[in-house]
Write a protein that holds these residues in place. Structure first.
Motif, PDB file in Angstrom:
ATOM      1  N   SER A   8       0.729  -1.093  -0.093  1.00  0.00           N
ATOM      2  CA  SER A   8      -0.088   0.090  -0.009  1.00  0.00           C
ATOM      3  C   SER A   8       0.749   1.284   0.029  1.00  0.00           C
ATOM      4  N   GLU A   9       1.907   1.331   0.866  1.00  0.00           N
ATOM      5  CA  GLU A   9       2.817   2.475   0.832  1.00  0.00           C
ATOM      6  C   GLU A   9       3.688   2.621  -0.277  1.00  0.00           C
ATOM      7  N   LEU A  10       4.044   1.525  -1.293  1.00  0.00           N
ATOM      8  CA  LEU A  10       4.724   1.246  -2.585  1.00  0.00           C
ATOM      9  C   LEU A  10       3.816   1.970  -3.398  1.00  0.00           C
ATOM     10  N   ILE A  11       2.854   1.584  -3.807  1.00  0.00           N
ATOM     11  CA  ILE A  11       1.796   1.959  -5.054  1.00  0.00           C
ATOM     12  C   ILE A  11       1.359   3.785  -4.699  1.00  0.00           C
ATOM     13  N   GLU A  12       1.654   4.297  -3.293  1.00  0.00           N
ATOM     14  CA  GLU A  12       1.353   5.560  -3.252  1.00  0.00           C
ATOM     15  C   GLU A  12       2.600   6.574  -3.246  1.00  0.00           C
ATOM     16  N   ILE A  13       3.849   5.789  -3.526  1.00  0.00           N
ATOM     17  CA  ILE A  13       4.899   6.866  -3.592  1.00  0.00           C
ATOM     18  C   ILE A  13       5.508   6.498  -5.108  1.00  0.00           C
ATOM     19  N   ILE A  14       4.937   5.581  -5.893  1.00  0.00           N
ATOM     20  CA  ILE A  14       5.281   5.611  -7.324  1.00  0.00           C
ATOM     21  C   ILE A  14       4.761   6.806  -8.202  1.00  0.00           C
ATOM     22  N   ASN A  22      -7.501  -8.451  -6.948  1.00  0.00           N
ATOM     23  CA  ASN A  22      -7.303 -10.074  -6.786  1.00  0.00           C
ATOM     24  C   ASN A  22      -7.939 -10.818  -8.245  1.00  0.00           C
ATOM     25  N   LYS A  23      -7.964 -12.047  -7.993  1.00  0.00           N
ATOM     26  CA  LYS A  23      -8.300 -12.713  -9.130  1.00  0.00           C
ATOM     27  C   LYS A  23      -9.608 -12.712  -9.493  1.00  0.00           C
ATOM     28  N   ASP A  24     -10.599 -12.267  -8.673  1.00  0.00           N
ATOM     29  CA  ASP A  24     -11.979 -12.034  -8.874  1.00  0.00           C
ATOM     30  C   ASP A  24     -12.254 -10.884  -9.539  1.00  0.00           C
ATOM     31  N   GLY A  25     -11.242  -9.988  -9.728  1.00  0.00           N
ATOM     32  CA  GLY A  25     -11.298  -8.537 -10.130  1.00  0.00           C
ATOM     33  C   GLY A  25     -11.777  -7.533  -9.392  1.00  0.00           C
ATOM     34  N   LYS A  26     -11.668  -7.596  -7.968  1.00  0.00           N
ATOM     35  CA  LYS A  26     -11.863  -6.916  -6.909  1.00  0.00           C
ATOM     36  C   LYS A  26     -10.843  -5.920  -6.723  1.00  0.00           C
ATOM     37  N   ILE A  27     -11.049  -4.695  -6.536  1.00  0.00           N
ATOM     38  CA  ILE A  27      -9.929  -3.858  -6.048  1.00  0.00           C
ATOM     39  C   ILE A  27      -9.632  -3.684  -4.671  1.00  0.00           C
ATOM     40  N   VAL A  28      -8.462  -4.016  -4.338  1.00  0.00           N
ATOM     41  CA  VAL A  28      -7.948  -4.306  -3.067  1.00  0.00           C
ATOM     42  C   VAL A  28      -7.206  -3.199  -2.341  1.00  0.00           C
ATOM     43  N   LEU A  29      -6.406  -2.535  -3.392  1.00  0.00           N
ATOM     44  CA  LEU A  29      -5.473  -1.508  -2.921  1.00  0.00           C
ATOM     45  C   LEU A  29      -5.683  -0.286  -4.262  1.00  0.00           C
ATOM     46  N   VAL A  30      -5.427   1.074  -4.038  1.00  0.00           N
ATOM     47  CA  VAL A  30      -5.586   1.967  -4.773  1.00  0.00           C
ATOM     48  C   VAL A  30      -4.938   3.134  -4.417  1.00  0.00           C
ATOM     49  N   ASN A  31      -3.902   3.676  -5.264  1.00  0.00           N
ATOM     50  CA  ASN A  31      -3.478   5.008  -4.896  1.00  0.00           C
ATOM     51  C   ASN A  31      -4.384   6.277  -5.027  1.00  0.00           C
TER      52      ASN A  31
END
Length: 303
Positions: A8-14, A22-31
């Motif tokens: 979660s921290e990684l995708i916020e700083i990129i 996930n494999k069901d197409g659900k968004i589990v993290l988003v920046n």
């Protein structure tokens, strides 16, 4: 989870918009960049299905794509052909490029998507495509009259010969020479001569069928290709061409008539080459010139 916090921290700083599904197409993290790109708050996207960001018509197709991605286990770098339409919060669509990578958290597979707005790139790409298409058309168009040029005529004739070889339609080729056209330039000047060529080209095109091909292949010489015709059909079309253009030239005060030579190709033989067809039509036109001009002559294509 530490792994989830780290991701979660990684995708916020990129520097790119990013989300994890996930494999069901659900968004589990988003920046925040991804949320802003699509016009949502972070909380509005977190926990939603990825379908929310896609046009309704491709939902099922995209679900299948997600399944294949997880099954294949291969990453997809940015710029390798994966572009789709995204849907913003208010319903407007825009072009998006993504890079997909596999990531595993607590033995569970996820996909992390790095997203770039490709609107500017798509606009530039479309502009280049339009410019290339315009240049292609210009390369095949006579600059003065707007009909095909010699290069376009040769390409069209080669295509008709290839189709005849495959057992498709017969066709006829006609060479059209403007009798005494030099007098127009000498009497009225070259500007009037150019206008005459433009109007005559338009007259030829209007007298032909929509499926016929018209080209200017020399100074005052035109050529036509008539697919799917009998010889009688060809004569009817070209009589209409000759009559229409003569009526036009009389109206404008130009002392110009047409001598036309026809080569009809009923079935394929070794003689069906661009050179032999044009030579045959040219011989027919020459015979018409010798016999007084302003007429239509036919010459058989000899093997």
């Amino acid at each position: 989870m530490k792994d989830e916090r780290d991701l979660s921290e990684l995708i916020e700083i990129i520097p790119d918009a990013a989300l994890v599904v996930n494999k069901d197409g659900k968004i589990v993290l988003v920046n925040q960049l991804a949320a802003a790109m699509f016009g949502y708050t972070h909380d509005e996207l977190h926990g939603s299905m990825l379908d929310k960001l896609l046009p309704e018509g491709i939902h099922e197709q995209h679900r299948q794509h997600v399944l294949r991605f997880f099954k294949a286990g291969q990453n997809r770098p940015m710029g390798q052909g994966f572009r789709f339409l995204g849907v913003r919060n208010h319903g407007d669509t825009f072009h998006v490029d993504i890079m997909l990578s596999h990531v595993t958290v607590k033995h569970e597979p996820y996909a992390i998507a790095f997203i770039r707005d490709a609107t500017q790139f798509k606009q530039t790409e479309d502009k280049i495509r339009r410019e290339l298409e315009s240049e292609r058309k210009q390369a095949l168009t006579d600059y003065l009259t707007g009909v095909g040029n010699r290069r376009a005529f040769y390409q069209e004739l080669e295509q008709d010969i290839a189709e005849l070889r495959e057992g498709h339609h017969s066709f006829s080729v006609a060479l059209i020479d403007l009798d005494d056209f030099k007098l127009v330039n000498d009497t009225f000047g070259h500007d009037e001569g150019d206008r005459a060529l433009q109007m005559i080209a338009q007259g030829i095109r209007e007298a032909c069928r929509g499926s016929d091909f018209v080209a200017r292949i020399g100074g005052d010489e035109f050529a036509t290709i008539h697919p799917g015709v009998t010889l009688a059909d060809t004569e009817t079309i070209l009589q209409r061409v000759r009559s229409g253009v003569i009526a036009l030239t009389k109206q404008e005060g130009w002392q110009v008539s047409l001598t036309i030579g026809i080569c009809h190709c009923e079935s394929y033989s070794e003689a069906c080459t661009v050179e032999s067809i044009l030579r045959t039509a040219d011989q027919a036109m020459y015979n018409g010139k010798r016999r007084g001009k302003n007429q239509i002559k036919i010459e058989p294509l000899r093997s």
